[in-house]
Design an enzyme around this catalytic site. Structure first.
Site, mmCIF file in Angstrom:
data_model
loop_
_atom_site.group_PDB
_atom_site.id
_atom_site.type_symbol
_atom_site.label_atom_id
_atom_site.label_comp_id
_atom_site.label_asym_id
_atom_site.label_seq_id
_atom_site.Cartn_x
_atom_site.Cartn_y
_atom_site.Cartn_z
ATOM 1 N N ASP A 14 95.283 55.722 -10.001
ATOM 2 C CA ASP A 14 94.770 56.489 -8.863
ATOM 3 C C ASP A 14 95.537 57.804 -8.750
ATOM 4 O OD1 ASP A 14 93.044 54.361 -8.027
ATOM 5 O OD2 ASP A 14 94.818 53.323 -7.264
ATOM 6 N N THR B 277 89.312 51.644 -21.906
ATOM 7 C CA THR B 277 89.287 50.976 -20.595
ATOM 8 C C THR B 277 87.923 51.217 -19.939
ATOM 9 O OG1 THR B 277 89.976 52.719 -19.038
ATOM 10 C CG2 THR B 277 91.717 51.732 -20.379
ATOM 11 N N GLU B 278 87.699 50.504 -18.839
ATOM 12 C CA GLU B 278 86.423 50.664 -18.125
ATOM 13 C C GLU B 278 86.236 52.107 -17.645
ATOM 14 O OE1 GLU B 278 86.024 48.195 -14.661
ATOM 15 O OE2 GLU B 278 84.013 48.949 -14.249
HETATM 16 N N1 SAH Z 1 93.004 50.633 -15.629
HETATM 17 C C1 SAH Z 1 91.631 50.445 -15.193
HETATM 18 C C2 SAH Z 1 91.459 50.693 -13.680
HETATM 19 C C3 SAH Z 1 91.814 52.055 -13.187
HETATM 20 S S1 SAH Z 1 91.640 52.234 -11.423
HETATM 21 C C4 SAH Z 1 90.724 51.312 -16.027
HETATM 22 O O1 SAH Z 1 91.213 52.217 -16.699
HETATM 23 O O2 SAH Z 1 89.507 51.077 -16.017
HETATM 24 C C5 SAH Z 1 93.327 52.032 -10.903
HETATM 25 C C6 SAH Z 1 93.632 50.595 -10.471
HETATM 26 O O3 SAH Z 1 95.028 50.522 -10.183
HETATM 27 C C7 SAH Z 1 92.926 50.146 -9.192
HETATM 28 O O4 SAH Z 1 92.204 48.956 -9.449
HETATM 29 C C8 SAH Z 1 94.050 49.929 -8.182
HETATM 30 O O5 SAH Z 1 93.796 48.857 -7.298
HETATM 31 C C9 SAH Z 1 95.225 49.640 -9.096
HETATM 32 N N2 SAH Z 1 96.544 49.987 -8.510
HETATM 33 C C10 SAH Z 1 96.883 51.155 -7.931
HETATM 34 N N3 SAH Z 1 98.143 51.142 -7.480
HETATM 35 C C11 SAH Z 1 98.641 49.897 -7.817
HETATM 36 C C12 SAH Z 1 99.898 49.251 -7.607
HETATM 37 N N4 SAH Z 1 100.896 49.872 -6.951
HETATM 38 N N5 SAH Z 1 100.063 48.003 -8.076
HETATM 39 C C13 SAH Z 1 99.042 47.367 -8.717
HETATM 40 N N6 SAH Z 1 97.832 47.917 -8.918
HETATM 41 C C14 SAH Z 1 97.622 49.172 -8.480
#
Ligand code: SAH
Length: 209
Positions: free
Chosen positions: A116, A189-190
């Site tokens: 994020d 990744t997705e």
């Molecule tokens: N890696 C995946 C998802 C990306 S979205 C892809 O590339 O498709 C980022 C994800 O990180 C979200 O699902 C969010 O809930 C998670 N996330 C963000 N901060 C986090 C934290 N401190 N601990 C665990 N998960 C976290």
């Protein structure tokens, strides 16, 4: 990542063999548990595509996925429900407590995939590449450990490069358009597949201590 609240998530997660309810109990013992010499951890795994694919591409390595959102974690666990593998585990907690779960120098590679961006300054501390996180990663990584980050977000990538630099990490590889060439060694990744369909460049950096 946004998903609808899944009411069965909290009850379902602990029933799954790949799910770790209390990661503190495995502190210092992850490699033994996963039967591996090299341990990879992905923080913010989303629905687990990368974690699942990479653990199947590299079965001799150990793979831990961490996702704080229970509904999203439940979707990840659904994907591997009928496919238990000894070399992978999943945690549904906030990575802010990483130090409680892993011993110093226990991790070989930390993956940050499409984290994020938290664009507002007041939320900067939540970025997974904020120096407070980087200082913890540094402790938990082996001397030869790496952090690998992929993102579509220019601002987050620019910010992260400076944070890594100021936290004493060395940039070892950098790509401003990682998927321009084929990279069959690294799973998509997705989020990554969505950005690739829109022809957006994928940034990737590899840092060592
Ligand atoms: N890696 C995946 C998802 C990306 S979205 C892809 O590339 O498709 C980022 C994800 O990180 C979200 O699902 C969010 O809930 C998670 N996330 C963000 N901060 C986090 C934290 N401190 N601990 C665990 N998960 C976290």
């Amino acid at each position: 990542m946004r998903v609808r609240n899944i009411p069965w998530a909290k009850d379902y997660l602990p029933t799954q063999p790949s799910f770790v309810t209390d990661p503190k109990e495995l502190k210092g013992q992850w490699k033994e548990k996963l039967g591996c010499e090299t341990l990879h951890v992905e923080i913010g795994s989303g629905k687990g595509d990368y974690w699942k694919q990479m653990s199947e591409m590299y079965p001799e390595k150990g793979w831990i996925g961490i996702e704080k959102n229970a509904s999203i974690a439940a979707l990840a666990m659904k994907k591997v429900e009928d496919d238990f593998k000894e070399n992978r585990l999943f945690i549904n907690l906030d990575a802010k407590d990483l130090e409680e779960w892993f011993e110093e120098k226990e991790l070989d590679v930390i993956h940050l995939n499409f984290s994020d961006p938290w664009p507002k300054k007041r939320n900067m501390k939540r970025r997974l590449s904020h120096h407070s996180f980087l200082n913890v990663y540094k402790k938990l990584l082996t001397d030869d450990g790496r952090i690998i980050m992929k993102t579509d977000n220019t601002k987050l990538f620019e910010y992260s490069i400076i944070e890594f630099q100021n936290s004493g990490f060395i940039l070892e590889e950098v790509y401003l358009d990682f998927r321009k060439e084929e990279h069959p060694e690294d799973a998509i990744t997705e989020y990554e597949s969505k950005f690739m369909k829109k022809n957006q460049p994928i940034y990737r950096g590899v840092w060592k201590k």
